[in-house]
Design an enzyme around this catalytic site. Structure first.
Site, PDB file in Angstrom:
ATOM      1  N   LEU A  41      84.096  37.201  34.907  1.00 30.88           N
ATOM      2  CA  LEU A  41      82.752  36.410  36.136  1.00 30.88           C
ATOM      3  C   LEU A  41      81.913  37.412  36.538  1.00 30.88           C
ATOM      4  O   LEU A  41      82.881  39.058  37.314  1.00 30.88           O
ATOM      5  CB  LEU A  41      82.958  35.157  36.274  1.00 30.88           C
ATOM      6  CG  LEU A  41      83.361  34.571  35.563  1.00 30.88           C
ATOM      7  CD1 LEU A  41      83.311  32.840  36.783  1.00 30.88           C
ATOM      8  CD2 LEU A  41      81.620  34.171  34.628  1.00 30.88           C
ATOM      9  N   CYS A  45      76.816  43.495  38.464  1.00 28.49           N
ATOM     10  CA  CYS A  45      77.105  43.499  40.244  1.00 28.49           C
ATOM     11  C   CYS A  45      78.963  44.127  40.468  1.00 28.49           C
ATOM     12  O   CYS A  45      78.783  45.174  40.999  1.00 28.49           O
ATOM     13  CB  CYS A  45      76.175  43.022  41.387  1.00 28.49           C
ATOM     14  SG  CYS A  45      77.175  43.272  42.996  1.00 28.49           S
ATOM     15  N   THR A 147      69.594  37.073  32.739  1.00 29.21           N
ATOM     16  CA  THR A 147      71.060  38.163  31.688  1.00 29.21           C
ATOM     17  C   THR A 147      70.839  39.972  33.176  1.00 29.21           C
ATOM     18  O   THR A 147      71.626  40.452  31.435  1.00 29.21           O
ATOM     19  CB  THR A 147      70.284  38.182  30.346  1.00 29.21           C
ATOM     20  OG1 THR A 147      68.588  38.197  30.930  1.00 29.21           O
ATOM     21  CG2 THR A 147      70.665  36.814  29.949  1.00 29.21           C
ATOM     22  N   GLY A 148      70.239  39.905  33.457  1.00 32.47           N
ATOM     23  CA  GLY A 148      70.098  41.159  34.356  1.00 32.47           C
ATOM     24  C   GLY A 148      69.335  42.073  33.551  1.00 32.47           C
ATOM     25  O   GLY A 148      68.632  41.969  33.070  1.00 32.47           O
ATOM     26  N   GLY A 184      68.337  61.989  37.479  1.00 32.42           N
ATOM     27  CA  GLY A 184      67.735  61.219  39.031  1.00 32.42           C
ATOM     28  C   GLY A 184      68.021  61.079  39.874  1.00 32.42           C
ATOM     29  O   GLY A 184      69.459  60.206  40.629  1.00 32.42           O
ATOM     30  N   ILE A 187      69.436  55.413  43.991  1.00 31.50           N
ATOM     31  CA  ILE A 187      70.348  54.940  44.590  1.00 31.50           C
ATOM     32  C   ILE A 187      71.274  55.093  43.437  1.00 31.50           C
ATOM     33  O   ILE A 187      72.303  55.622  44.207  1.00 31.50           O
ATOM     34  CB  ILE A 187      69.834  53.763  44.835  1.00 31.50           C
ATOM     35  CG1 ILE A 187      68.605  53.597  45.719  1.00 31.50           C
ATOM     36  CG2 ILE A 187      70.995  52.894  45.649  1.00 31.50           C
ATOM     37  CD1 ILE A 187      68.624  53.073  47.119  1.00 31.50           C
ATOM     38  N   GLY A 277      67.037  54.893  36.311  1.00 30.01           N
ATOM     39  CA  GLY A 277      66.390  53.543  36.182  1.00 30.01           C
ATOM     40  C   GLY A 277      67.182  52.786  35.390  1.00 30.01           C
ATOM     41  O   GLY A 277      67.646  52.818  34.689  1.00 30.01           O
ATOM     42  N   HIS A 450      77.712  47.543  74.447  1.00 28.85           N
ATOM     43  CA  HIS A 450      78.103  48.699  74.581  1.00 28.85           C
ATOM     44  C   HIS A 450      79.978  49.082  74.667  1.00 28.85           C
ATOM     45  O   HIS A 450      80.278  48.699  75.608  1.00 28.85           O
ATOM     46  CB  HIS A 450      77.270  49.128  75.853  1.00 28.85           C
ATOM     47  CG  HIS A 450      77.995  51.263  75.721  1.00 28.85           C
ATOM     48  ND1 HIS A 450      77.220  51.787  75.607  1.00 28.85           N
ATOM     49  CD2 HIS A 450      78.654  51.328  77.319  1.00 28.85           C
ATOM     50  CE1 HIS A 450      77.648  52.892  75.725  1.00 28.85           C
ATOM     51  NE2 HIS A 450      78.840  52.459  77.454  1.00 28.85           N
TER      52      HIS A 450
HETATM   53  P1  NAD Z   1      66.022  54.348  40.808  1.00 28.08           P
HETATM   54  O1  NAD Z   1      64.436  53.975  39.771  1.00 28.08           O
HETATM   55  O2  NAD Z   1      66.371  54.235  41.914  1.00 28.08           O
HETATM   56  O3  NAD Z   1      65.588  55.631  40.679  1.00 28.08           O
HETATM   57  C1  NAD Z   1      65.557  56.336  39.330  1.00 28.08           C
HETATM   58  C2  NAD Z   1      64.909  58.015  39.922  1.00 28.08           C
HETATM   59  O4  NAD Z   1      64.579  59.014  38.704  1.00 28.08           O
HETATM   60  C3  NAD Z   1      63.947  58.186  40.252  1.00 28.08           C
HETATM   61  O5  NAD Z   1      63.355  58.600  42.120  1.00 28.08           O
HETATM   62  C4  NAD Z   1      62.622  58.458  39.591  1.00 28.08           C
HETATM   63  O6  NAD Z   1      61.883  59.717  39.905  1.00 28.08           O
HETATM   64  C5  NAD Z   1      63.560  59.684  38.676  1.00 28.08           C
HETATM   65  N1  NAD Z   1      63.801  60.280  37.334  1.00 28.08           N
HETATM   66  C6  NAD Z   1      63.688  59.521  36.197  1.00 28.08           C
HETATM   67  N2  NAD Z   1      63.016  60.022  35.108  1.00 28.08           N
HETATM   68  C7  NAD Z   1      62.977  61.650  35.301  1.00 28.08           C
HETATM   69  C8  NAD Z   1      63.663  62.512  34.818  1.00 28.08           C
HETATM   70  N3  NAD Z   1      62.617  62.907  33.536  1.00 28.08           N
HETATM   71  N4  NAD Z   1      63.782  63.740  35.408  1.00 28.08           N
HETATM   72  C9  NAD Z   1      64.127  64.117  36.585  1.00 28.08           C
HETATM   73  N5  NAD Z   1      63.839  62.573  37.469  1.00 28.08           N
HETATM   74  C10 NAD Z   1      63.759  61.426  36.502  1.00 28.08           C
HETATM   75  O7  NAD Z   1      67.195  54.242  39.841  1.00 28.08           O
HETATM   76  P2  NAD Z   1      68.613  54.256  39.004  1.00 28.08           P
HETATM   77  O8  NAD Z   1      68.985  54.454  40.799  1.00 28.08           O
HETATM   78  O9  NAD Z   1      68.826  54.263  37.952  1.00 28.08           O
HETATM   79  O10 NAD Z   1      69.145  52.556  39.616  1.00 28.08           O
HETATM   80  C11 NAD Z   1      68.581  51.766  38.687  1.00 28.08           C
HETATM   81  C12 NAD Z   1      69.004  50.586  39.802  1.00 28.08           C
HETATM   82  O11 NAD Z   1      69.414  49.434  40.023  1.00 28.08           O
HETATM   83  C13 NAD Z   1      67.587  50.584  40.958  1.00 28.08           C
HETATM   84  O12 NAD Z   1      66.853  49.158  41.260  1.00 28.08           O
HETATM   85  C14 NAD Z   1      68.190  50.297  42.294  1.00 28.08           C
HETATM   86  O13 NAD Z   1      67.499  49.740  43.293  1.00 28.08           O
HETATM   87  C15 NAD Z   1      69.778  49.644  41.703  1.00 28.08           C
HETATM   88  N6  NAD Z   1      70.809  49.936  42.382  1.00 28.08           N
HETATM   89  C16 NAD Z   1      70.620  49.417  43.787  1.00 28.08           C
HETATM   90  C17 NAD Z   1      72.180  49.901  44.190  1.00 28.08           C
HETATM   91  C18 NAD Z   1      71.905  49.601  46.206  1.00 28.08           C
HETATM   92  O14 NAD Z   1      71.359  48.454  46.288  1.00 28.08           O
HETATM   93  N7  NAD Z   1      73.362  50.006  46.443  1.00 28.08           N
HETATM   94  C19 NAD Z   1      73.006  50.875  43.736  1.00 28.08           C
HETATM   95  C20 NAD Z   1      72.789  50.762  42.239  1.00 28.08           C
HETATM   96  C21 NAD Z   1      71.548  50.515  41.683  1.00 28.08           C
END
Ligand code: NAD
Length: 471
Positions: A41, A45, A147-148, A184, A187, A277, A450
């Site tokens: 489960l 995440c 389903t994410g 990319g 995050i 992404g 503090h």
């Molecule tokens: P993101 O959307 O945060 O970043 C993807 C980046 O890839 C963008 O800045 C984009 O400009 C770039 N990009 C796209 N195509 C490209 C290319 N051809 N060449 C170069 N750069 C390119 O996506 P992610 O980092 O894959 O994360 C996916 C999702 O998961 C997001 O919604 C993120 O918020 C979530 N996530 C969150 C956390 C957290 O909260 N700590 C951790 C992991 C993932």
């Protein structure tokens, strides 16, 4: 009873609903709430996302710190060696105990748990292919889809989770890559790039935009963290697009070029992390049998009460609109159940915090400067650097700043942006302030212990409506 049916491999010997028995609520989906085909489960995440990555981020930071940051603290250490297998084991132990915890909570709260892959047979019936073989089906007066999402693939590259990896492979590599290229700079790219950079890989992040951090991160904060990550050894190619990949040989080749046209270049890596992404995951759910609609990004279309056009089917989390964050899905799940049971529910989408767990962390809530400018809002800015905060100084960990954005007239807080140690914890205060409609003066007139890092938060608030004391 509530039936939670993950697209999961789960044993059938638990007194499930008999075929087509009616339930008050059936939930299909993983994420923080339910359904999973991997046999545990917790969804993405807990199994392959937030939780295992935080284990690796924490322990790789410790390793990096012991290697590079002990002498000036008066600690002489002997030989320091990485035991990657044990680091991975520590991660797995944390994940396993948490997934078991959810199973325990399910039992405690009488949530039925079916391990199998679900698909709509008709509007009220969900057919399940059981992990251990066989089939069952459950009828739901109400059905939730949760389903994410899944990683967006990069055209031309085949994900094998060894040489060409997503975040799933990035938490399970068996050896430290020599050269890693991250496609990319969002995050995932920065968190997982940080882990492998700290463990010794030569990491280059290629980002299409002019700034790192993905959507939402304030440009000033993004610049600030980029500098710090560069000090740690990460390399960045901004305004650069990966146009083509070739993974036919052992070394992967990536053709990149400046986003606005420019000199093409070929990068080589033994591991490429695709982090461009994520996209909604709704494949195989049998929508053709019930006519549910998705938009052009694959997101399930819902109304403000999370209902699809079939009002007894609701959707929450990554497979519908909004940021793909576990805590956003959690709020939505609660609200959707409240709409169902009480006819009201509430999620304040303007007060959903974002955290990037690099070191230092980056955290924000509300709007950033670019968004306020675009909306034509008059705002004021207050900042405070951690280099002027006593606790950050004594911790010898003082990179970063706190930044407030507040309405120029009313002083109401519009956004809080932090890059610094423990930013992810500190943002909770900013989120509460935003949720309660606080002004920066409300924060500035609140006592903060503090010496704590949180004093930087108070002083940035003071700098917004007046003047910080210590800067
Ligand atoms: P993101 O959307 O945060 O970043 C993807 C980046 O890839 C963008 O800045 C984009 O400009 C770039 N990009 C796209 N195509 C490209 C290319 N051809 N060449 C170069 N750069 C390119 O996506 P992610 O980092 O894959 O994360 C996916 C999702 O998961 C997001 O919604 C993120 O918020 C979530 N996530 C969150 C956390 C957290 O909260 N700590 C951790 C992991 C993932």
């Amino acid at each position: 009873p509530v039936t939670c049916m993950f697209q999961a491999r789960i044993s059938q010997r638990r007194g499930y609903a008999t075929p087509a028995e009616e339930r008050d609520l059936v939930i299909i989906g993983g994420g923080v709430t339910c359904i999973e085909k991997r046999g545990a489960l917790g969804g993405t995440c807990l199994n392959v996302g937030c939780i295992p990555s935080k284990s690796l981020l924490n322990n790789s930071h410790l390793y990096h710190q012991i290697l590079h940051d002990t002498k000036n603290r008066g600690i002489d250490v002997g030989e320091v060696k990485l035991n990657l297998a044990n680091m991975m084991k520590a991660k797995d132990t944390s994940v396993n105990s948490l997934t078991k915890g959810i199973e325990f909570l399910f039992k405690k709260n009488n949530v039925e748990y079916i391990k199998g892959t679900a698909a709509f047979a008709d509007e009220y019936t969900v057919a399940v292919n059981l992990v251990d073989g066989g089939e069952t089906s459950v009828r739901g007066k109400n059905i939730f889809i949760a389903t994410g999402s899944e990683s967006t693939p990069f055209p031309g590259l085949t994900i094998d989770e060894k040489k060409v990896i997503t975040s799933t492979g990035a938490i399970a590599l068996e050896k430290v890559p020599k050269k890693m290229v991250v496609i990319g700079g969002g995050i995932i790219g920065l968190e997982m790039g940080s882990v492998w950079c700290r463990l010794g890989a030569d990491v280059t992040v290629v980002e299409f935009l002019g700034q790192i951090g993905g959507p939402g991160m304030d440009a000033e904060i993004s610049k600030n963290i980029k500098k710090t990550l560069e000090k740690q050894g990460m390399k960045f190619k901004l305004n650069t697009k990966v146009v083509k990949g070739d993974d036919s040989a052992e070394i992967v080749k990536l053709d990149v070029e400046a986003a606005k046209g420019g000199k093409p270049e070929t990068l080589e890596a033994d591991v490429v992390l695709v982090a461009i992404g994520r996209r909604p995951y709704t494949a195989g759910l049998g929508f053709e049998n019930i006519g549910l609609e998705t938009d052009n990004k694959g997101r399930l279309i819902i109304d403000s009460e999370y209902r699809t056009k079939l009002p007894h089917i609701r959707v929450i989390g990554d497979c519908t609109f909004g940021p793909m964050l576990a805590h956003k899905a959690e709020e939505e799940a609660v609200a959707a159940v409240e709409f169902l049971t009480k006819n009201y529910g509430h999620v304040n989408y303007n007060a959903i915090p974002s955290v990037m767990y690099t070191h230092p962390e980056v955290a924000w809530v509300g709007q950033n400067e670019a968004e306020l400018k675009e909306a034509g809002v008059k705002y004021k800015v207050g900042t405070f650097p951690f280099s002027a905060n006593s606790r950050a100084k004594t911790n010898q960990d003082s990179d970063g700043m706190v930044k407030f954005l507040a309405d120029a007239e009313t002083d109401r807080i519009l956004g809080v942006h932090i890059v610094g140690p423990n930013a992810g914890e500190m943002i909770a205060e900013g989120t509460l302030a935003l949720e309660y409609g606080a002004s920066t003066e409300d924060i500035g007139r609140t006592s903060h212990a503090h010496p704590t890092l949180a004093e930087a938060f108070k002083e940035a608030a003071m700098a917004t409506y007046g003047k910080a004391i210590h800067y």
